[in-house]
Write an enzyme that holds these catalytic residues in place. Structure first.
Site, PDB file in Angstrom:
ATOM      1  N   ASP A 179       1.124  -1.125   0.346  1.00 17.17           N
ATOM      2  CA  ASP A 179      -0.249  -0.033   0.019  1.00 17.17           C
ATOM      3  C   ASP A 179       0.919   1.651   0.093  1.00 17.17           C
ATOM      4  OD1 ASP A 179      -2.101  -2.333   0.235  1.00 17.17           O
ATOM      5  OD2 ASP A 179      -2.637  -0.772   2.424  1.00 17.17           O
ATOM      6  N   LYS A 195      -7.311  -5.123  -3.237  1.00 11.68           N
ATOM      7  CA  LYS A 195      -7.367  -5.521  -1.883  1.00 11.68           C
ATOM      8  C   LYS A 195      -8.687  -4.403  -1.643  1.00 11.68           C
ATOM      9  CE  LYS A 195      -4.374  -3.849   1.532  1.00 11.68           C
ATOM     10  NZ  LYS A 195      -4.457  -3.604   1.694  1.00 11.68           N
ATOM     11  N   CYS A 205      -2.339  -2.968   7.350  1.00  9.67           N
ATOM     12  CA  CYS A 205      -1.907  -3.865   6.231  1.00  9.67           C
ATOM     13  C   CYS A 205      -0.906  -4.331   6.160  1.00  9.67           C
ATOM     14  CB  CYS A 205      -2.192  -2.602   5.238  1.00  9.67           C
ATOM     15  SG  CYS A 205      -3.679  -2.083   4.800  1.00  9.67           S
TER      16      CYS A 205
HETATM   17  C1  VGL Z   1      -4.766   0.793   5.849  1.00  7.74           C
HETATM   18  C2  VGL Z   1      -6.336   1.885   6.957  1.00  7.74           C
HETATM   19  C3  VGL Z   1      -7.121   2.107   6.017  1.00  7.74           C
HETATM   20  C4  VGL Z   1      -3.128   0.304   5.469  1.00  7.74           C
HETATM   21  C5  VGL Z   1      -5.817   0.625   4.163  1.00  7.74           C
HETATM   22  O1  VGL Z   1      -3.132   0.057   4.220  1.00  7.74           O
HETATM   23  O2  VGL Z   1      -2.836  -0.128   6.718  1.00  7.74           O
HETATM   24  N1  VGL Z   1      -5.048   0.932   6.836  1.00  7.74           N
HETATM   25  N2  VGL Z   1      -6.875   0.896   4.695  1.00  7.74           N
END
Ligand code: VGL
Ligand code: ZN
Length: 230
Positions: free
Chosen positions: A24, A126, A171
């Site tokens: 991410d 995702k 994540c």
């Molecule tokens: C994430 C909160 C919401 C992450 C993704 O990448 O850790 N955290 N969506």
């Protein structure tokens, strides 16, 4: 325990069966983004160098990409009276609600321009089911729906996965824990990740759980080339 206090491996020598998973590294999780992680853009060059190193060894490099519809149920804006980071628990959603982030097709959902995404073999998206979040790169938050990452890594012969990226307490944490549960040897690169930090004790709880599940930790400087002297 905090990530800095955790016992670390001294080194790891790259070899057959290793893979890199970069979680991410998208604009919205970077300073200035919708769900900014402090220092999230501080280690892009190291991640690029690591991706290059894995490519040189012909080892798989996978990016995950959080990828929400604009009306995703994890967004506080979908819940009247709620604000971002308010506690909230529902099946597949929680433990807190988030600001709108990484909406499909927006700039916030794109990888940071400083990440050399050309070096990735695969991108696993995702979080695209409206009613279910997916912190883990492997499994959605219903804890049952597969993203395909496990199939991809397995079919590429991966046995040990190195994980870096954002965020350390969501994540990265879930991806590491699920990887360990699926039988991979999991190594979190502790200098190449940063936490969201909400709720405040979240990183400690996450670290304890990763330790319990057999996840190991390494500073990225400890990664050795296959042919490096001992
Ligand atoms: C994430 C909160 C919401 C992450 C993704 O990448 O850790 N955290 N969506
Ligand atoms: Zn998200």
């Amino acid at each position: 325990m905090d990530l800095d206090d955790v016992p670390h491996l001294d080194a790891a020598r790259l070899g057959k069966g290793d893979a890199l998973v970069v979680v991410d590294m998208q604009n919205d999780f970077m300073p200035g983004g919708a769900l900014a992680v402090a220092g999230g853009d501080a280690f892009l060059d190291r991640v690029n160098a690591l991706m290059s190193l894995f490519k040189e060894h012909d080892l798989p490099v996978v990016l995950t990409q959080d990828w929400h519809p604009r009306d995703h149920d994890s967004f506080a804006s979908r819940h009247p009276g709620k604000r971002a980071f308010d506690p909230y628990e529902a099946p597949g959603i929680g433990p807190v609600l988030w600001p709108d982030h990484v909406v499909q097709g927006t700039r916030g959902a794109e990888f940071h321009p400083g990440l050399d995404a050309r070096l990735a073999d695969a991108v696993i998206r995702k979080g695209y089911h409206k009613k279910t979040d997916s912190y883990s790169g492997f499994l959605e938050n219903d804890r049952a729906t597969e993203t395909g990452l496990d199939g991809y890594l397995r079919s590429r012969g991966a046995k040990r996965i190195f994980i870096c990226g954002l965020a350390a307490d969501y994540c990265v944490y879930y991806t590491a824990a699920d990887g360990a549960a699926k039988g991979y040897e999991v190594v979190v690169l502790s200098d190449l990740t940063r936490p969201v930090g909400s709720p405040p004790d979240r990183m400690k709880t996450a670290t304890d759980d990763m330790l319990r599940k057999g996840v190991r930790f390494l500073g990225s400087a400890g990664i050795r080339r296959r042919d490096a002297p001992a």
